[in-house]
Write a protein that holds these residues in place. Structure first.
Motif, PDB file in Angstrom:
ATOM      1  N   ARG A 279      55.607  34.455  34.848  1.00  0.00           N
ATOM      2  CA  ARG A 279      56.141  35.812  34.907  1.00  0.00           C
ATOM      3  C   ARG A 279      55.070  36.871  35.128  1.00  0.00           C
ATOM      4  O   ARG A 279      55.377  38.060  35.147  1.00  0.00           O
ATOM      5  CB  ARG A 279      56.872  36.120  33.591  1.00  0.00           C
ATOM      6  N   LEU A 280      53.845  36.461  35.284  1.00  0.00           N
ATOM      7  CA  LEU A 280      52.738  37.417  35.325  1.00  0.00           C
ATOM      8  C   LEU A 280      52.227  37.603  36.747  1.00  0.00           C
ATOM      9  O   LEU A 280      51.651  36.684  37.339  1.00  0.00           O
ATOM     10  CB  LEU A 280      51.594  36.934  34.431  1.00  0.00           C
ATOM     11  N   PRO A 281      52.403  38.799  37.348  1.00  0.00           N
ATOM     12  CA  PRO A 281      51.795  39.080  38.657  1.00  0.00           C
ATOM     13  C   PRO A 281      50.294  39.307  38.496  1.00  0.00           C
ATOM     14  O   PRO A 281      49.848  40.028  37.595  1.00  0.00           O
ATOM     15  CB  PRO A 281      52.493  40.350  39.130  1.00  0.00           C
ATOM     16  N   VAL A 282      49.523  38.720  39.389  1.00  0.00           N
ATOM     17  CA  VAL A 282      48.062  38.823  39.349  1.00  0.00           C
ATOM     18  C   VAL A 282      47.548  39.035  40.765  1.00  0.00           C
ATOM     19  O   VAL A 282      47.961  38.325  41.698  1.00  0.00           O
ATOM     20  CB  VAL A 282      47.418  37.555  38.745  1.00  0.00           C
ATOM     21  N   LYS A 283      46.659  40.000  40.925  1.00  0.00           N
ATOM     22  CA  LYS A 283      45.979  40.166  42.203  1.00  0.00           C
ATOM     23  C   LYS A 283      44.622  39.480  42.141  1.00  0.00           C
ATOM     24  O   LYS A 283      43.838  39.706  41.218  1.00  0.00           O
ATOM     25  CB  LYS A 283      45.795  41.649  42.547  1.00  0.00           C
ATOM     26  N   ILE A 284      44.352  38.645  43.140  1.00  0.00           N
ATOM     27  CA  ILE A 284      43.081  37.940  43.239  1.00  0.00           C
ATOM     28  C   ILE A 284      42.396  38.372  44.527  1.00  0.00           C
ATOM     29  O   ILE A 284      43.018  38.368  45.592  1.00  0.00           O
ATOM     30  CB  ILE A 284      43.289  36.414  43.222  1.00  0.00           C
ATOM     31  N   GLN A 285      41.131  38.750  44.410  1.00  0.00           N
ATOM     32  CA  GLN A 285      40.397  39.215  45.591  1.00  0.00           C
ATOM     33  C   GLN A 285      39.011  38.590  45.634  1.00  0.00           C
ATOM     34  O   GLN A 285      38.317  38.509  44.615  1.00  0.00           O
ATOM     35  CB  GLN A 285      40.264  40.743  45.582  1.00  0.00           C
ATOM     36  N   LEU A 286      38.625  38.165  46.820  1.00  0.00           N
ATOM     37  CA  LEU A 286      37.279  37.640  47.072  1.00  0.00           C
ATOM     38  C   LEU A 286      36.590  38.564  48.061  1.00  0.00           C
ATOM     39  O   LEU A 286      37.171  38.912  49.101  1.00  0.00           O
ATOM     40  CB  LEU A 286      37.348  36.218  47.633  1.00  0.00           C
ATOM     41  N   ALA A 287      35.367  38.974  47.750  1.00  0.00           N
ATOM     42  CA  ALA A 287      34.643  39.913  48.603  1.00  0.00           C
ATOM     43  C   ALA A 287      33.198  39.476  48.762  1.00  0.00           C
ATOM     44  O   ALA A 287      32.611  38.856  47.859  1.00  0.00           O
ATOM     45  CB  ALA A 287      34.703  41.331  48.023  1.00  0.00           C
ATOM     46  N   VAL A 288      32.640  39.818  49.911  1.00  0.00           N
ATOM     47  CA  VAL A 288      31.218  39.598  50.191  1.00  0.00           C
ATOM     48  C   VAL A 288      30.629  40.923  50.642  1.00  0.00           C
ATOM     49  O   VAL A 288      31.205  41.613  51.501  1.00  0.00           O
ATOM     50  CB  VAL A 288      31.007  38.518  51.266  1.00  0.00           C
ATOM     51  N   GLN A 289      29.481  41.292  50.071  1.00  0.00           N
ATOM     52  CA  GLN A 289      28.850  42.575  50.377  1.00  0.00           C
ATOM     53  C   GLN A 289      27.379  42.360  50.740  1.00  0.00           C
ATOM     54  O   GLN A 289      26.686  41.564  50.100  1.00  0.00           O
ATOM     55  CB  GLN A 289      28.928  43.505  49.158  1.00  0.00           C
ATOM     56  N   TYR A 290      26.936  43.093  51.750  1.00  0.00           N
ATOM     57  CA  TYR A 290      25.520  43.129  52.130  1.00  0.00           C
ATOM     58  C   TYR A 290      25.042  44.567  52.029  1.00  0.00           C
ATOM     59  O   TYR A 290      25.728  45.489  52.481  1.00  0.00           O
ATOM     60  CB  TYR A 290      25.323  42.598  53.550  1.00  0.00           C
ATOM     61  N   MET A 291      23.874  44.767  51.422  1.00  0.00           N
ATOM     62  CA  MET A 291      23.332  46.102  51.217  1.00  0.00           C
ATOM     63  C   MET A 291      22.166  46.335  52.182  1.00  0.00           C
ATOM     64  O   MET A 291      21.016  45.981  51.871  1.00  0.00           O
ATOM     65  CB  MET A 291      22.848  46.289  49.775  1.00  0.00           C
ATOM     66  N   PRO A 292      22.396  46.909  53.357  1.00  0.00           N
ATOM     67  CA  PRO A 292      21.288  47.172  54.274  1.00  0.00           C
ATOM     68  C   PRO A 292      20.346  48.265  53.770  1.00  0.00           C
ATOM     69  O   PRO A 292      19.184  48.320  54.170  1.00  0.00           O
ATOM     70  CB  PRO A 292      21.993  47.609  55.564  1.00  0.00           C
TER      71      PRO A 292
END
Length: 322
Positions: A279-292
């Motif tokens: 019954r539990l909605p969950v948002k899952i997110q995967l991200a990749v970041q580069y800091m120039p």
């Protein structure tokens, strides 16, 4: 003093865990309180039943109501909205690679707790408690020690109009409290400043900016004063079945740093989806970041980020003031 800081941090964590347990208890009614409505519907056929506006006038606090259950895509839009009236807890896990070859890992525990002050105004409370697993610091040339512990608690209070159409608007104070359990996991200063949100949300996309600025107003005398900014660009495209793709990263500025070491500017992309665990909605997110752009000493170069955000039942319903 250290013991008080630990107890304070554990209390914040315990509050979030208890709220999460409330959300998954079988047989209990669930009200996520989307768009600031005072009442909600219980679970039906294993899904979360929330009042949600599904017209083009999608925004926080809109007065138009619909009895339709929100889809995964609608929940995704609201969870991406910083001034949404959905209650949630974001668990953000960051794995930074520094330009000295070391890694810095942390977990940001971020409840989002909006309440309706009146029929025209909402107040969104957004505390952030960081837990550091690895904080490297150089003890001698080429030699590093690692610290772990609680970081400094940040708190945002956003006052947002309830009837702003597609516009996302909010403003208020933001503060940082010296709750860190190590000199390497916090700055040792009481900090205060303003925050502002301006954005635009439709069924297809969201665009906005969410800057926060802090100045030190007290704290440990042996620690340097602070003057810093955290600016969060918000940009995402929403697809069907709860999917979204957007910019990921926070632009940081340390105004007291020497020239060339002021900015950390990430270029990142995040892929997210809303799913249901029972019954539990969950948002899952995967991200990749580069800091120039990053400081030359212990600057962040890469980050792999995982974010898990369950929706919580709204424990404070209705308007506080008539």
């Amino acid at each position: 003093m250290r013991r008080i800081q630990i107890v304070f941090g554990v209390a914040v964590l315990t509050l979030g865990i208890l709220s999460g347990l409330t959300a998954v208890r079988a047989g209990e009614p669930f009200d996520g309180g989307v768009n600031g409505n005072a009442s909600g519907e219980p679970f039906q056929t294993g899904r979360i039943s929330l009042r949600f506006q599904t017209s083009e006038n999608l925004s926080l606090g809109a007065v138009t109501e619909s009895s339709a259950e929100p889809s995964a895509s609608e929940l995704n839009r609201e969870l991406t909205n910083p001034v949404s009236s959905i209650w949630s807890i974001s668990n953000q896990f960051n794995n930074f690679e520094l330009n000295n070859g070391q890694w810095n890992n942390n977990w940001n525990f971020q409840p989002v707790l909006p309440v309706s002050l009146t029929k025209d105004w909402n107040l969104i409370t957004r505390p952030v408690m960081p837990f550091y697993n690895i904080v490297p610091h150089e003890t001698s040339p080429g030699e590093f020690a690692r610290d772990a512990g609680l970081g400094d608690l940040a708190l945002v209070e956003l006052l947002s109009p309830a009837h702003s159409g597609n516009w996302l608007l909010g403003a208020g104070p933001t503060a940082i409290f010296p709750t860190a359990t190590s000199g390497f996991t916090g700055q040792g200063k009481w900090q205060l400043g303003p925050t502002l949100l301006i954005g635009y949300l439709t069924k297809e996309f969201i665009l906005g900016v969410f800057p926060q600025q802090w100045w030190s107003i007290g704290g440990e005398h042996g620690r340097p004063d602070t003057n810093q900014m955290n600016l969060q660009p918000i940009a995402a495209i929403f697809f069907g079945e709860g999917w979204s793709l957007g910019y990921s990263g926070n632009i940081l500025a340390n105004w007291n740093a020497p020239s060339g070491n002021v900015w950390t500017v990430p270029v990142g992309v995040g892929l997210g989806k809303v799913v249901e665990f029972g019954r539990l909605p969950v948002k899952i997110q995967l991200a990749v970041q580069y800091m120039p752009v990053h400081p030359s000493i212990s600057g962040q170069e890469w980050n792999v980020q995982v974010q898990i955000t369950p929706v919580l039942p709204k424990l404070i319903k209705g308007t506080l003031f008539q």
